[in-house]
Scaffold this motif. Structure first.
Motif, short mmCIF file in Angstrom:
data_model
loop_
_atom_site.label_atom_id
_atom_site.label_comp_id
_atom_site.label_asym_id
_atom_site.label_seq_id
_atom_site.Cartn_x
_atom_site.Cartn_y
_atom_site.Cartn_z
N GLU A 211 0.89 -1.01 -0.05
CA GLU A 211 -0.20 0.16 0.02
C GLU A 211 0.90 1.20 0.03
O GLU A 211 1.68 1.47 0.94
CB GLU A 211 -0.94 -0.05 1.09
CG GLU A 211 -2.04 1.21 1.20
CD GLU A 211 -2.82 1.10 2.40
OE1 GLU A 211 -3.79 2.21 2.66
OE2 GLU A 211 -2.91 0.06 2.91
N ARG B 177 -9.42 3.88 -0.89
CA ARG B 177 -8.54 3.10 -1.28
C ARG B 177 -8.78 1.79 -0.58
O ARG B 177 -8.40 0.79 -1.38
CB ARG B 177 -7.23 3.63 -0.62
CG ARG B 177 -5.92 2.74 -0.85
CD ARG B 177 -4.47 3.12 -0.35
NE ARG B 177 -4.27 4.15 -1.16
CZ ARG B 177 -3.11 4.93 -1.25
NH1 ARG B 177 -2.34 4.66 -0.15
NH2 ARG B 177 -2.69 5.91 -2.37
N MET C 108 -8.96 -1.75 -2.88
CA MET C 108 -8.04 -2.92 -2.63
C MET C 108 -8.87 -3.92 -2.21
O MET C 108 -8.68 -5.18 -2.68
CB MET C 108 -7.06 -2.43 -1.30
CG MET C 108 -6.39 -1.46 -1.80
SD MET C 108 -5.08 -0.93 -0.17
CE MET C 108 -4.05 -2.55 -0.30
#
Length: 228
Positions: A23, A208, A212
């Motif tokens: 990440e 995010r 993901m």
């Protein structure tokens, strides 16, 4: 008129298409200020951006004379080095914080022109600021100018398909100088600025996480192995 080369916009992907290996940090663009160095709107922007940095975000600044760009011209493909730098910063950003002075009932022409360059994101197949949180800050010597400028900033951000944060900040420097606000983190207006930054960071983290999750293996697809 002499022919001039078209500058190509280079970007780094926010996520790997085949799944993130690790990440990356959140990348925010802090955009604003005026032609005057260390202006009130630039100070407000830095208070908010510093708060985002403390929360772990990487912040890129384009302020003041960084934004003294040619008037956006959709009919001319040539872009100056400073204009290309701005569009590349837009393309890299996971979120944006904008601070403008209030000029004659709206944001400054310099800030509006910088936002017009978001049109160039179409060259890389991106729909403006789609999916990005944008925190909006306006600063003026009076409530009418600061509130009007904030409304226009939020309206333009929305038109660019961004998500303006729930809180927008309109600062009236006739009530509190930016120097006073900057020196006192418990000041109500300083708290507003850090709250806007927090909302940009938290929204970006949520977006995010959603992206993901698309790469994570589905537990429903995992079948137990039965051994004899």
């Amino acid at each position: 008129m002499n022919a001039q080369k078209t500058t190509t916009v280079r970007i780094l992907p926010r996520l790997h298409e085949d799944g993130p290996e690790s990440e990356p940090p959140i990348r925010l663009l802090a955009l604003g200020g005026s032609t005057r160095e260390n202006s009130s709107s630039e100070i407000a922007l830095r208070i908010a951006a510093d708060s985002a940095s403390q929360a772990g975000a990487e912040v890129e600044f384009l302020v003041g004379r960084d934004l003294m760009l040619p008037i956006y011209d959709a009919e001319d493909s040539f872009r100056s080095a400073s204009s290309t730098r701005l569009v590349e910063a837009y393309a890299r950003a996971d979120g944006i914080i904008i601070a403008s002075p209030g000029y004659h009932g709206s944001m400054s022409g310099m800030i509006k022109n910088a936002l017009d360059y978001a049109e160039d994101l179409r060259r890389i197949g991106r729909s403006y600021f789609d999916g990005l949180a944008v925190g909006c800050i306006s600063v003026a010597y009076g409530w009418q100018a600061s509130v009007s400028a904030l409304q226009h900033l939020r309206g333009v951000a929305h038109a660019l398909r961004a998500w303006p944060t729930p809180l927008g900040v309109a600062l009236n420097t006739s009530v509190n100088s930016m120097e006073t606000i900057a020196q006192d983190p418990t000041n109500h207006h300083a708290i507003q600025l850090t709250t806007v930054a927090s909302q940009v960071v938290r929204f970006t983290q949520a977006m995010r996480a959603e992206q993901m999750a698309k790469f994570a293996p589905s537990t429903s697809m995992v079948r137990p192995v039965h051994r004899a």
